[in-house]
Design an enzyme around this catalytic site. Structure first.
Site, short mmCIF file in Angstrom:
data_model
loop_
_atom_site.label_atom_id
_atom_site.label_comp_id
_atom_site.label_asym_id
_atom_site.label_seq_id
_atom_site.Cartn_x
_atom_site.Cartn_y
_atom_site.Cartn_z
CE1 TYR A 1 50.05 -6.63 3.45
CE2 TYR A 1 51.86 -7.27 2.03
CZ TYR A 1 51.01 -7.55 3.07
OH TYR A 1 51.13 -8.73 3.75
CD GLU B 1 49.55 -20.33 1.41
OE1 GLU B 1 48.64 -19.95 0.66
OE2 GLU B 1 50.75 -20.28 1.08
CD GLU C 1 41.81 -12.54 -4.25
OE1 GLU C 1 42.89 -12.09 -3.90
OE2 GLU C 1 41.45 -13.72 -4.07
CB THR D 1 58.50 -21.99 19.93
OG1 THR D 1 57.44 -22.91 19.61
CG2 THR D 1 58.32 -21.50 21.35
N GLY D 2 57.99 -21.34 16.56
CA GLY D 2 58.37 -21.73 15.20
C GLY D 2 59.02 -20.56 14.49
CB ILE E 1 48.84 -16.23 9.72
CG1 ILE E 1 48.64 -15.09 10.72
CG2 ILE E 1 49.70 -15.80 8.55
CD1 ILE E 1 47.92 -13.88 10.20
CG HIS F 1 27.88 -31.01 -14.52
ND1 HIS F 1 27.88 -30.23 -15.64
CD2 HIS F 1 28.47 -32.17 -14.85
CE1 HIS F 1 28.43 -30.92 -16.63
NE2 HIS F 1 28.80 -32.10 -16.18
#
Lengths: 298, 411
Positions: free
Chosen positions: A166, A98, A216, A17-18, A96, A254
């Site tokens: 993508y 973040e 990455e 609903t967001g 999803i 460190h």
């Protein structure tokens, strides 16, 4: 075949609903994903374009048979949302969102492992997962992925990066190469699903002939994947590691330097992968070309 | 801007506009906030960890007034910088009286320590030291558990200890669900072979340190040295704390934000809500997505150039984003050319092209721009850019071609 999700996957969207949940939930449904429910305790009994809203995941599962969830809940609510999904009875959770605090991630990763060992979490901070032609959960543009062909050979993709994924999907499609499943594992410190979780399944999936891996800088997930590939994989793997010239970033004091023990740089990752027999491209284009060559040689 | 992250969901790589600007993250590692020593000690103090009394100051007069209020000599005058090796650089001095406080404070304030100018000084009451230890907690990403490290060989670079004498570091992996139990803490301390007199105090401090690390949402808490005083108390003589920016919504960290060190470009980008890291090369970079931006740096490097920055413009295609990004990059005197690298996903090529064209209509950019536009509806996007092309705005079909062109223009 595909891994993790397929045409039988029924998804409940936590946060449908967001604004973002609705946007991507409906896009996913347009793609063909079985979007069977949404949750919002204050809007139970209503619907979003025909998708029924339940008070919680448990009720959604009971009414619709949902077996996966997709979380579009703001970061402060993610810890509770992940546990609600696991307790509600779904087997696959895609988060999803973040910006989830690392302490929360470390906690729910270990909590799931202990109390819900059959639940697989993907993310947080990931683009989601797509099994082209069957199911798309998350924010990937579905049309850039080519469905796997009957005859094959087809590729499986696992990636820490969104846009580079993508690009990989796009380049493979341009070459007429199908994809069984493309998994975006995200770049957070404690990802629910690791490279190895995906590599194991791709190795076992008889429709997947080769795997493309996009890593990455940071952490040691690529090095661990390299060890797994070396010891346990027969299918060819090509890889690209982003960040060969990226700034070293803030060193974590460190203690952080000791933990990483020299791992974490792009060079170390590329070396580990090469050593494991992986074809490593210097840039995304080269990695794509290597994948195409590999596929054509099969 | 510092407080508005609560509503954030996704970075928008799929093309949905960011719900809130200013909410993006440094690539791959998440954004961390480094605390000055004195902030770390205040942080420890709130969790009941014993630290030395002291005051942070920014002027010589304040330093003198602080020493007078502390009224216990000697005091230590310590430079507050986000870099190690300040002792060797003359940034830590013992003062026996008020004149020495004045002298040391005036020497240390303004000092350049490895490129960090000292603006803050911490004046604290000096401690008598019997022994020096090392203690820390951080996340072991590989084990996916918290890792505690404790060593009787503190006060020195712990990397050196780790390399030369790894057995001198007692490690404990803590499952976040269980937390650090007192029993486990006791076994851990015993394994570190501290002076037995320190054991009880160490267990107490380490238990509190773990709580500070978890409840305080730190990525790292480190005490080096953790000292045993001749009188038998255990005490944190230094504090290195890095907190997790993602958890700022449940803490009041405004004071830490103020003391983060950024160069001018990074400050401007931060204020504009852009995901930006300043570098030293001559090709300005704009890409959508952190991975693509990183790989753009790689490709620029591979064709013989070097990037002036990392900038992830995120999803969506509104002109304002490009206006902000282009302005910040063009204001950087290092930048000789600009490489815009866009791969359309849910945000389509024509939307991005329209955004760029609109942005260029609003501002004057002096550096020549090379655009690579690929992905969803790239053809339509290129057609929109076509009539605007000139020496100042070029287009290239692939990432490599665009990188070559941008590097050529920069050299």
């Amino acid at each position: 075949m595909s891994i993790f999700v397929d045409e039988n996957t029924k998804v409940v969207y936590q946060g449908l609903t967001g604004s973002q949940g609705r946007y991507y939930g409906l896009l996913n449904r347009d793609y063909g994903t079985q979007v069977v429910a949404g949750t919002n305790p204050k809007k139970a009994g209503t619907d979003v374009e025909g998708i029924p809203i339940f008070a919680n995941v448990g009720e959604a599962v009971a009414s619709t048979g949902a077996n996966a969830s997709c979380i579009f809940i703001p970061a402060p609510g993610v810890k509770a949302a992940v546990m609600e999904a696991a307790e509600g009875g779904v087997e696959f959770i895609v988060c999803i969102t973040e910006g989830v605090p690392a302490q929360d991630e470390a906690w729910f990763f270990n909590k799931l492992k202990r109390d819900f060992p059959n639940v697989q979490l993907l993310g947080p901070n990931c683009p989601g997962i797509i099994s082209p032609g069957q199911c798309n959960i998350g924010i990937t543009a579905g049309h850039i992925a080519k469905e796997p062909t009957e005859a094959g050979p087809n590729v499986g993709i696992v990636s820490r990066s969104g846009t580079l994924t993508y690009q990989a999907l796009h380049e493979l499609k341009a070459q007429g190469i199908g994809v069984t499943t493309c998994v975006g594992i995200g770049g957070d410190p404690v990802p629910g699903t690791s490279f190895i979780d995906c590599l194991e399944r791709f190795e076992a999936d008889n429709q997947t002939s080769a795997v493309m891996m996009i890593g990455e800088i940071g952490g040691s997930a690529e090095e661990e994947a390299a060890e797994y590939i070396k010891s346990s994989m027969k299918k060819p793997v090509t890889a690209y590691v982003a960040g060969q010239t990226a700034p070293a970033g803030k060193k974590m004091g460190h203690a952080g330097a000791i933990v990483s023990g020299g791992k974490g740089t792009a060079a170390a990752k590329m070396e580990a992968l090469t050593d494991a027999g992986v074809q490593v491209g210097a840039n995304p284009t080269e990695a794509g070309e290597l994948m195409v060559e590999t596929i054509k040689s099969l | 801007m510092w407080k508005n992250r609560v509503g954030r969901l996704v970075s928008g790589i799929g093309g949905y506009p960011d719900p809130l600007p200013g909410t993006r993250r440094i690539p791959t590692e998440g954004m961390r906030v480094d605390l000055f020593e004195y902030q770390g000690k205040q942080f420890f103090g709130t969790f009941g960890i014993p630290v030395s009394p002291g005051e942070p100051v920014t002027t010589v007069e304040e330093a003198v007034a602080a020493a007078e209020r502390l009224a216990t000599y000697p005091v230590v005058v310590k430079a507050q910088v986000h870099v190690g090796g300040r002792g060797k650089a003359g940034g830590v001095k013992l003062a026996e009286n008020i004149d020495e406080v004045r002298e040391h404070a005036s020497n240390i304030l303004g000092l350049d320590i490895k490129g960090h100018i000292v603006n803050d000084v911490w004046i604290e009451v000096a401690s008598d030291i019997a022994e020096e230890y090392y203690a820390s907690f951080t996340l072991d990403r590989s084990a996916k558990k918290h890792l505690g490290m404790l060593s009787a060989e503190g006060g020195v670079e712990i990397e050196t200890v780790a390399e030369n004498n790894p057995d001198a570091i007692a490690k404990i992996w803590v499952d976040p669900v269980d937390g650090l139990t007192e029993e486990a803490a006791r076994d851990w301390v015993a394994a570190a072979n501290l002076n037995p007199e320190a054991n009880e105090g160490a267990v107490e401090i380490l238990t509190k340190l773990y709580t500070a690390y978890v409840d305080g949402d730190a990525d790292l808490v480190e005490i080096n040295p953790l000292i045993l005083k001749p009188t038998g108390e255990v005490h944190a003589l230094d504090a290195k704390v890095t907190v997790d920016d993602n958890a700022d919504y449940r803490h009041d960290w405004d004071a830490y934000e103020v003391t983060q060190v950024r160069d001018e470009r990074e400050q401007a980008a931060h204020e504009a809500g852009l995901q930006y890291v300043g570098l030293e090369g001559s090709v300005g970079i704009i890409a959508n997505g952190a991975g693509l931006a990183m790989s753009t740096l790689d490709v620029v490097n591979q064709v013989g150039g070097s990037a002036a920055n990392f900038l992830d413009v995120g999803g969506g295609a509104d002109a304002e984003k490009f206006v902000n990004a282009l302005t910040i990059i063009d204001n950087d005197p290092r930048v000789k050319s600009i490489f815009i690298n866009i791969f359309g996903g849910i945000t389509r090529g024509e939307e991005v092209a329209n955004g760029i064209v609109a942005a260029l209509g609003q501002i004057d950019i002096s550096a020549p721009i090379v655009i690579r536009l690929d992905g969803t509806n790239a053809d339509q996007g290129r057609a929109i850019l076509e009539p605007h092309l000139s020496d100042k705005l070029q287009m290239a079909p692939t990432m490599l071609d665009a990188a070559r062109k941008a590097v050529e223009l920069a050299n």
